[in-house]
Motif scaffolding. Structure first.
Motif, mmCIF file in Angstrom:
data_model
loop_
_atom_site.group_PDB
_atom_site.id
_atom_site.type_symbol
_atom_site.label_atom_id
_atom_site.label_comp_id
_atom_site.label_asym_id
_atom_site.label_seq_id
_atom_site.Cartn_x
_atom_site.Cartn_y
_atom_site.Cartn_z
ATOM 1 N N LYS A 23 -8.123 6.876 -0.483
ATOM 2 C CA LYS A 23 -8.483 8.023 -1.313
ATOM 3 C C LYS A 23 -9.057 7.507 -2.628
ATOM 4 N N GLN A 24 -9.801 8.362 -3.324
ATOM 5 C CA GLN A 24 -10.448 7.970 -4.574
ATOM 6 C C GLN A 24 -9.408 7.492 -5.591
ATOM 7 N N GLY A 25 -9.755 6.409 -6.318
ATOM 8 C CA GLY A 25 -8.836 5.851 -7.314
ATOM 9 C C GLY A 25 -7.954 4.741 -6.771
ATOM 10 N N PHE A 26 -8.078 4.456 -5.444
ATOM 11 C CA PHE A 26 -7.287 3.392 -4.814
ATOM 12 C C PHE A 26 -8.212 2.357 -4.186
ATOM 13 N N LYS A 27 -7.715 1.127 -4.117
ATOM 14 C CA LYS A 27 -8.481 0.030 -3.522
ATOM 15 C C LYS A 27 -7.794 -0.417 -2.226
ATOM 16 N N LEU A 28 -8.616 -0.737 -1.234
ATOM 17 C CA LEU A 28 -8.102 -1.142 0.078
ATOM 18 C C LEU A 28 -7.879 -2.647 0.132
ATOM 19 N N PHE A 29 -6.676 -3.059 0.570
ATOM 20 C CA PHE A 29 -6.378 -4.478 0.756
ATOM 21 C C PHE A 29 -5.439 -4.637 1.937
ATOM 22 N N LYS A 30 -5.932 -5.296 2.996
ATOM 23 C CA LYS A 30 -5.160 -5.571 4.212
ATOM 24 C C LYS A 30 -4.491 -4.310 4.772
ATOM 25 N N GLY A 31 -5.276 -3.230 4.855
ATOM 26 C CA GLY A 31 -4.782 -1.995 5.465
ATOM 27 C C GLY A 31 -3.932 -1.118 4.561
ATOM 28 N N ARG A 32 -3.756 -1.516 3.293
ATOM 29 C CA ARG A 32 -2.954 -0.728 2.345
ATOM 30 C C ARG A 32 -3.832 -0.239 1.195
ATOM 31 N N CYS A 33 -3.444 0.860 0.598
ATOM 32 C CA CYS A 33 -4.183 1.420 -0.537
ATOM 33 C C CYS A 33 -3.399 1.192 -1.821
ATOM 34 N N LEU A 34 -4.013 0.483 -2.762
ATOM 35 C CA LEU A 34 -3.330 0.072 -3.991
ATOM 36 C C LEU A 34 -4.045 0.596 -5.226
ATOM 37 N N ARG A 35 -3.276 0.840 -6.286
ATOM 38 C CA ARG A 35 -3.848 1.276 -7.576
ATOM 39 C C ARG A 35 -4.653 0.147 -8.214
ATOM 40 N N SER A 36 -4.118 -1.090 -8.126
ATOM 41 C CA SER A 36 -4.821 -2.255 -8.680
ATOM 42 C C SER A 36 -4.699 -3.419 -7.702
ATOM 43 N N CYS A 37 -5.681 -4.306 -7.755
ATOM 44 C CA CYS A 37 -5.725 -5.433 -6.803
ATOM 45 C C CYS A 37 -4.646 -6.460 -7.118
ATOM 46 N N PRO A 38 -4.014 -7.048 -6.088
ATOM 47 C CA PRO A 38 -2.979 -8.058 -6.335
ATOM 48 C C PRO A 38 -3.567 -9.368 -6.864
ATOM 49 N N GLU A 39 -2.681 -10.226 -7.355
ATOM 50 C CA GLU A 39 -3.096 -11.525 -7.907
ATOM 51 C C GLU A 39 -3.808 -12.344 -6.838
ATOM 52 N N GLY A 40 -4.879 -13.025 -7.238
ATOM 53 C CA GLY A 40 -5.649 -13.836 -6.296
ATOM 54 C C GLY A 40 -6.752 -13.055 -5.609
ATOM 55 N N THR A 41 -6.915 -11.764 -5.995
ATOM 56 C CA THR A 41 -7.997 -10.937 -5.450
ATOM 57 C C THR A 41 -8.736 -10.275 -6.610
ATOM 58 N N TYR A 42 -9.918 -9.747 -6.311
ATOM 59 C CA TYR A 42 -10.664 -9.005 -7.339
ATOM 60 C C TYR A 42 -11.276 -7.751 -6.721
ATOM 61 N N PRO A 43 -11.440 -6.689 -7.524
ATOM 62 C CA PRO A 43 -11.988 -5.444 -6.979
ATOM 63 C C PRO A 43 -13.484 -5.543 -6.711
ATOM 64 N N LEU A 54 -16.308 -2.780 -5.073
ATOM 65 C CA LEU A 54 -16.549 -1.437 -4.531
ATOM 66 C C LEU A 54 -15.215 -0.752 -4.224
ATOM 67 N N THR A 55 -14.880 -0.522 -2.952
ATOM 68 C CA THR A 55 -13.637 0.199 -2.617
ATOM 69 C C THR A 55 -12.516 -0.731 -2.160
ATOM 70 N N ASP A 56 -12.783 -2.051 -2.150
ATOM 71 C CA ASP A 56 -11.806 -3.011 -1.603
ATOM 72 C C ASP A 56 -11.323 -4.020 -2.645
ATOM 73 N N CYS A 57 -10.246 -4.721 -2.288
ATOM 74 C CA CYS A 57 -9.798 -5.908 -3.026
ATOM 75 C C CYS A 57 -10.202 -7.114 -2.190
ATOM 76 N N ILE A 58 -10.951 -8.023 -2.777
ATOM 77 C CA ILE A 58 -11.464 -9.192 -2.052
ATOM 78 C C ILE A 58 -10.656 -10.425 -2.444
ATOM 79 N N GLU A 59 -10.244 -11.185 -1.422
ATOM 80 C CA GLU A 59 -9.513 -12.435 -1.694
ATOM 81 C C GLU A 59 -10.475 -13.500 -2.204
ATOM 82 N N GLY A 60 -9.951 -14.391 -3.048
ATOM 83 C CA GLY A 60 -10.794 -15.427 -3.646
ATOM 84 C C GLY A 60 -11.005 -15.122 -5.111
ATOM 85 N N CYS A 61 -11.949 -15.812 -5.720
ATOM 86 C CA CYS A 61 -12.175 -15.672 -7.152
ATOM 87 C C CYS A 61 -13.608 -15.291 -7.450
#
Length: 199
Positions: free
Chosen positions: A85-105, A107-114
Motif C-alpha cells: 500500500k502507499q507509504g510502505f516499501k516492499l522487502f522480501k515479501g513484507r511491507c515496511l515503513r522504512s528500509c532495514p539496515e543494509g538496504t536502500y529505498p 521506487l516501491t522496494d527496498c534494495i539490498e546492497g549500497c
C-alpha cells in the motif's frame, strides 16, 4: 446446470449460480471471488483476483484468497506480498515503513546492497606520513554511501618526490660550494699555465 441464470448478469461466467449469492462455481480457469455484502457473500468469476487477494488453483475450483500480510495491496501467497500500500516499501515479501539496515529505498522496494556516491579526490602521496624523500608511497580515496552502508575506500601505489624542498636547498648550497671550488681550481690551473717561462 445453471440455476436462475437470467436473474443476474453476474451469473454469465458462472458454472453454478444463485440469485442471492451470485456465482457458486466458475467455468474453466476463472477464479471464484467472494466479497462480503453485509451478512451475505456474493460470488463472481474473474480472470484474475483483485487487489488484496491471490489466486489458488484447485482440482474442483479456483478461488481468490485474501492476503494476510500487513499493509499489502497485492500478494503471491497468504503471507508473501508483491505490492505494498502507499507509504510502505516492499522487502522480501513484507511491507515496511522504512528500509532495514543494509538496504536502500528504490521506487516501491527496498534494495539490498549500497547506494554509493562518486569517488572523492586522491589524497597526497605519502610514505609513513611523509610526502617526499622516498621513491614510492601510497594514496587513497573514498566514496560515501547515501544509505546505511559504510563508506568505501581504496588505495594505490604512487610515485613520490624523491627530494624534499629542504634537501634541495641544502643540495643547492653544496652544489654552489662545489662549483666555486671547481672554478677556483680551474682558475689556478689557467694561471699556472700562463706563468712566464712556461711559454
Amino acid at each position: 446446470m445453471h440455476s436462475n441464470k437470467e436473474a443476474s448478469e453476474d451469473c454469465r461466467p458462472c458454472l453454478e449460480c444463485s440469485r442471492d449469492n451470485g456465482c457458486l462455481s466458475c467455468l474453466g480457469k476463472l477464479f471464484l471471488f467472494l466479497r462480503r455484502e453485509g451478512m451475505w457473500h456474493h460470488g463472481s468469476c474473474l480472470q484474475s483476483c483483485p487487489a488484496g487477494y491471490y489466486g489458488v488453483r484447485g482440482q474442483d475450483m479456483n478461488r481468490c484468497m485474501k492476503c494476510k500480510a500487513a499493509n499489502c495491496e497485492r500478494c503471491f501467497s497468504k503471507d508473501f506480498c508483491t505490492k505494498c500500500k502507499q507509504g510502505f516499501k516492499l522487502f522480501k515479501g513484507r511491507c515496511l515503513r522504512s528500509c532495514p539496515e543494509g538496504t536502500y529505498p528504490h521506487l516501491t522496494d527496498c534494495i539490498e546492497g549500497c547506494l554509493l556516491g562518486p569517488w572523492g579526490e586522491w589524497t597526497s602521496c605519502e610514505h609513513n606520513g611523509v610526502t617526499c624523500g622516498f621513491r614510492w608511497g601510497r594514496q587513497s580515496r573514498t566514496r560515501v554511501s547515501s544509505s546505511n552502508c559504510p563508506a568505501q575506500s581504496e588505495d594505490r601505489k604512487c610515485r613520490m618526490k624523491k627530494r624534499c624542498p629542504t634537501q634541495r636547498r641544502a643540495n643547492e648550497r653544496k652544489g654552489k660550494g662545489k662549483r666555486r671550488r671547481k672554478e677556483q681550481k680551474s682558475h689556478q690551473n689557467t694561471t699556472l699555465m700562463e706563468l712566464p717561462g712556461e711559454k
